[in-house]
Design a protein around this motif. Structure first.
Motif, PDB file in Angstrom:
ATOM      1  N   ALA A 140      57.325 -72.569 -31.702  1.00 44.58           N
ATOM      2  CA  ALA A 140      57.240 -71.158 -31.319  1.00 44.58           C
ATOM      3  C   ALA A 140      57.164 -70.247 -32.550  1.00 44.58           C
ATOM      4  CB  ALA A 140      58.435 -70.777 -30.448  1.00 44.58           C
ATOM      5  N   LYS A 141      57.869 -70.620 -33.622  1.00 43.84           N
ATOM      6  CA  LYS A 141      57.851 -69.811 -34.855  1.00 43.84           C
ATOM      7  C   LYS A 141      56.514 -69.917 -35.577  1.00 43.84           C
ATOM      8  CE  LYS A 141      62.779 -70.252 -35.766  1.00 43.84           C
ATOM      9  NZ  LYS A 141      63.767 -70.920 -36.612  1.00 43.84           N
ATOM     10  N   LYS A 142      55.927 -71.098 -35.536  1.00 46.63           N
ATOM     11  CA  LYS A 142      54.625 -71.343 -36.168  1.00 46.63           C
ATOM     12  C   LYS A 142      53.743 -72.053 -35.153  1.00 46.63           C
ATOM     13  CE  LYS A 142      56.062 -71.665 -40.971  1.00 46.63           C
ATOM     14  NZ  LYS A 142      56.042 -72.497 -42.170  1.00 46.63           N
ATOM     15  N   PRO A 143      53.124 -71.292 -34.235  1.00 46.43           N
ATOM     16  CA  PRO A 143      52.339 -71.922 -33.167  1.00 46.43           C
ATOM     17  C   PRO A 143      51.104 -72.655 -33.687  1.00 46.43           C
ATOM     18  CG  PRO A 143      52.310 -69.516 -32.985  1.00 46.43           C
ATOM     19  CD  PRO A 143      53.160 -69.854 -34.155  1.00 46.43           C
ATOM     20  N   PRO A 144      50.556 -73.548 -32.857  1.00 46.85           N
ATOM     21  CA  PRO A 144      49.367 -74.308 -33.256  1.00 46.85           C
ATOM     22  C   PRO A 144      48.218 -73.392 -33.691  1.00 46.85           C
ATOM     23  CG  PRO A 144      50.261 -75.172 -31.220  1.00 46.85           C
ATOM     24  CD  PRO A 144      51.003 -73.904 -31.516  1.00 46.85           C
ATOM     25  N   ARG A 145      47.481 -73.884 -34.687  1.00 49.80           N
ATOM     26  CA  ARG A 145      46.319 -73.159 -35.211  1.00 49.80           C
ATOM     27  C   ARG A 145      45.109 -74.078 -35.197  1.00 49.80           C
ATOM     28  NH1 ARG A 145      48.368 -71.072 -40.921  1.00 49.80           N
ATOM     29  NH2 ARG A 145      46.141 -70.775 -41.110  1.00 49.80           N
ATOM     30  N   SER A 146      43.929 -73.480 -35.275  1.00 53.95           N
ATOM     31  CA  SER A 146      42.696 -74.263 -35.342  1.00 53.95           C
ATOM     32  C   SER A 146      41.756 -73.668 -36.371  1.00 53.95           C
ATOM     33  CB  SER A 146      41.988 -74.294 -33.989  1.00 53.95           C
ATOM     34  OG  SER A 146      40.791 -75.043 -34.088  1.00 53.95           O
ATOM     35  N   LEU A 147      40.936 -74.525 -36.941  1.00 56.72           N
ATOM     36  CA  LEU A 147      39.870 -74.080 -37.842  1.00 56.72           C
ATOM     37  C   LEU A 147      38.593 -73.783 -37.070  1.00 56.72           C
ATOM     38  CD1 LEU A 147      40.235 -76.706 -40.699  1.00 56.72           C
ATOM     39  CD2 LEU A 147      40.885 -74.302 -40.795  1.00 56.72           C
ATOM     40  N   TYR A 148      38.537 -74.184 -35.805  1.00 58.45           N
ATOM     41  CA  TYR A 148      37.329 -74.070 -34.996  1.00 58.45           C
ATOM     42  C   TYR A 148      36.143 -74.623 -35.785  1.00 58.45           C
ATOM     43  CZ  TYR A 148      40.344 -71.270 -32.097  1.00 58.45           C
ATOM     44  OH  TYR A 148      41.393 -70.863 -31.300  1.00 58.45           O
ATOM     45  N   LEU A 149      36.198 -75.922 -35.977  1.00 59.16           N
ATOM     46  CA  LEU A 149      35.189 -76.605 -36.786  1.00 59.16           C
ATOM     47  C   LEU A 149      33.792 -76.442 -36.209  1.00 59.16           C
ATOM     48  CD1 LEU A 149      37.154 -79.900 -37.393  1.00 59.16           C
ATOM     49  CD2 LEU A 149      36.752 -78.083 -39.055  1.00 59.16           C
ATOM     50  N   LEU A 202      34.671 -87.737 -34.343  1.00 61.82           N
ATOM     51  CA  LEU A 202      34.860 -88.997 -35.054  1.00 61.82           C
ATOM     52  C   LEU A 202      36.185 -88.898 -35.784  1.00 61.82           C
ATOM     53  CD1 LEU A 202      33.759 -91.711 -36.199  1.00 61.82           C
ATOM     54  CD2 LEU A 202      32.767 -90.361 -38.051  1.00 61.82           C
ATOM     55  N   VAL A 203      37.032 -89.907 -35.641  1.00 62.24           N
ATOM     56  CA  VAL A 203      38.336 -89.928 -36.289  1.00 62.24           C
ATOM     57  C   VAL A 203      38.357 -91.051 -37.307  1.00 62.24           C
ATOM     58  CG1 VAL A 203      40.811 -90.236 -35.951  1.00 62.24           C
ATOM     59  CG2 VAL A 203      39.463 -89.027 -34.229  1.00 62.24           C
ATOM     60  N   LEU A 204      38.707 -90.728 -38.537  1.00 64.89           N
ATOM     61  CA  LEU A 204      38.902 -91.716 -39.593  1.00 64.89           C
ATOM     62  C   LEU A 204      40.334 -91.607 -40.074  1.00 64.89           C
ATOM     63  CD1 LEU A 204      35.639 -91.107 -41.662  1.00 64.89           C
ATOM     64  CD2 LEU A 204      36.069 -92.933 -40.033  1.00 64.89           C
ATOM     65  N   GLY A 223      29.371 -81.029 -37.580  1.00 66.32           N
ATOM     66  CA  GLY A 223      29.180 -81.641 -38.891  1.00 66.32           C
ATOM     67  C   GLY A 223      30.303 -81.379 -39.872  1.00 66.32           C
ATOM     68  N   HIS A 224      31.256 -80.520 -39.537  1.00 65.22           N
ATOM     69  CA  HIS A 224      32.369 -80.224 -40.428  1.00 65.22           C
ATOM     70  C   HIS A 224      33.505 -81.214 -40.202  1.00 65.22           C
ATOM     71  CE1 HIS A 224      31.273 -75.776 -41.447  1.00 65.22           C
ATOM     72  NE2 HIS A 224      30.254 -76.604 -41.574  1.00 65.22           N
ATOM     73  N   ALA A 225      34.448 -81.232 -41.128  1.00 69.96           N
ATOM     74  CA  ALA A 225      35.566 -82.165 -41.046  1.00 69.96           C
ATOM     75  C   ALA A 225      36.881 -81.450 -41.338  1.00 69.96           C
ATOM     76  CB  ALA A 225      35.381 -83.305 -42.047  1.00 69.96           C
ATOM     77  N   ALA A 226      37.958 -81.990 -40.806  1.00 71.49           N
ATOM     78  CA  ALA A 226      39.304 -81.501 -41.089  1.00 71.49           C
ATOM     79  C   ALA A 226      40.133 -82.683 -41.568  1.00 71.49           C
ATOM     80  CB  ALA A 226      39.928 -80.895 -39.835  1.00 71.49           C
ATOM     81  N   PHE A 227      41.005 -82.433 -42.514  1.00 73.84           N
ATOM     82  CA  PHE A 227      41.904 -83.460 -43.025  1.00 73.84           C
ATOM     83  C   PHE A 227      43.333 -82.950 -42.860  1.00 73.84           C
ATOM     84  CE2 PHE A 227      37.906 -84.042 -45.127  1.00 73.84           C
ATOM     85  CZ  PHE A 227      37.761 -85.413 -45.215  1.00 73.84           C
ATOM     86  N   HIS A 228      44.201 -83.822 -42.392  1.00 74.90           N
ATOM     87  CA  HIS A 228      45.602 -83.432 -42.270  1.00 74.90           C
ATOM     88  C   HIS A 228      46.495 -84.651 -42.478  1.00 74.90           C
ATOM     89  CE1 HIS A 228      44.495 -84.528 -38.056  1.00 74.90           C
ATOM     90  NE2 HIS A 228      45.645 -85.156 -38.128  1.00 74.90           N
ATOM     91  N   HIS A 229      47.753 -84.379 -42.782  1.00 74.75           N
ATOM     92  CA  HIS A 229      48.751 -85.429 -42.973  1.00 74.75           C
ATOM     93  C   HIS A 229      48.928 -86.181 -41.655  1.00 74.75           C
ATOM     94  CE1 HIS A 229      52.629 -87.322 -43.706  1.00 74.75           C
ATOM     95  NE2 HIS A 229      52.472 -87.039 -44.991  1.00 74.75           N
ATOM     96  N   ALA A 230      49.138 -87.467 -41.741  1.00 74.97           N
ATOM     97  CA  ALA A 230      49.257 -88.305 -40.540  1.00 74.97           C
ATOM     98  C   ALA A 230      50.419 -87.897 -39.638  1.00 74.97           C
ATOM     99  CB  ALA A 230      49.411 -89.771 -40.948  1.00 74.97           C
TER     100      ALA A 230
END
Length: 164
Positions: free
Chosen positions: A73-82, A110-112, A85-92
């Motif tokens: 609630a303090k830091k709600p989910p965010r999106s980059l709205y890819l 596609l998930v790598l 052809g774009h990619a997002a990287f995040h900690h597992a």
């Protein structure tokens, strides 16, 4: 392109640092497997409860505890709205997922997953749909977990490390 209507990828900022009982949060897939194990033996309502997916509502309702929901609630989910052809990287360990696709068009992604050579499984079973089962403690290797960057010939202490 990702939109709220087609279920854009979202993540909860800082959630990769959340811990529970001295360790990482439980994985949604483990919770789903545990529910299915109960459902197979009891049937009925338990089978209905085992219907679990990893959309953001299920993560909120079935994985997070009250303290974690307060952090959400303090830091709600965010999106980059890819864009296509774009990619997002995040900690597992980042709490991430999407809400359902409410559009009439398919949503494809596609998930790598990358992890250190020598990483061992924390649990028995199939880590992702379509992959062979592994045992807890088994080193992830082979065709489905190939070594992408072999560090055995490097002095890792000399490499720069980025911090978050």
């Amino acid at each position: 392109d990702q939109t709220d209507e087609n279920g854009a990828l979202h993540w909860v900022p800082g959630s990769h640092c959340w811990t529970r009982d001295g360790g990482p949060l439980p994985q949604a897939s483990k919770i789903a497997r545990d529910k299915m194990t109960v459902a197979k033996t009891t049937g009925g309502e338990a089978m209905e409860a085992a219907s679990f997916d990893t959309n953001m509502n299920s993560l909120y309702d079935n994985v997070l505890n009250d303290e974690e929901r307060a952090q959400w609630a303090k830091k709600p989910p965010r999106s980059l709205y890819l864009k296509a052809g774009h990619a997002a990287f995040h900690h597992a360990l980042t709490v991430h997922g999407s809400w359902g696709n409410r559009s009439s068009k398919p949503r494809r992604a596609l998930v790598l997953n990358y992890f250190a050579h020598g990483t061992r499984s924390l649990m028995d079973g199939t880590l992702m749909k379509g992959l062979p089962a592994v045992k807890a403690g088994e080193i992830l290797q082979g065709n489905f977990h190939p070594v992408v960057f072999n560090t055995s010939r490097l002095d890792m202490s000399q490499l720069p490390v980025a911090s978050v």
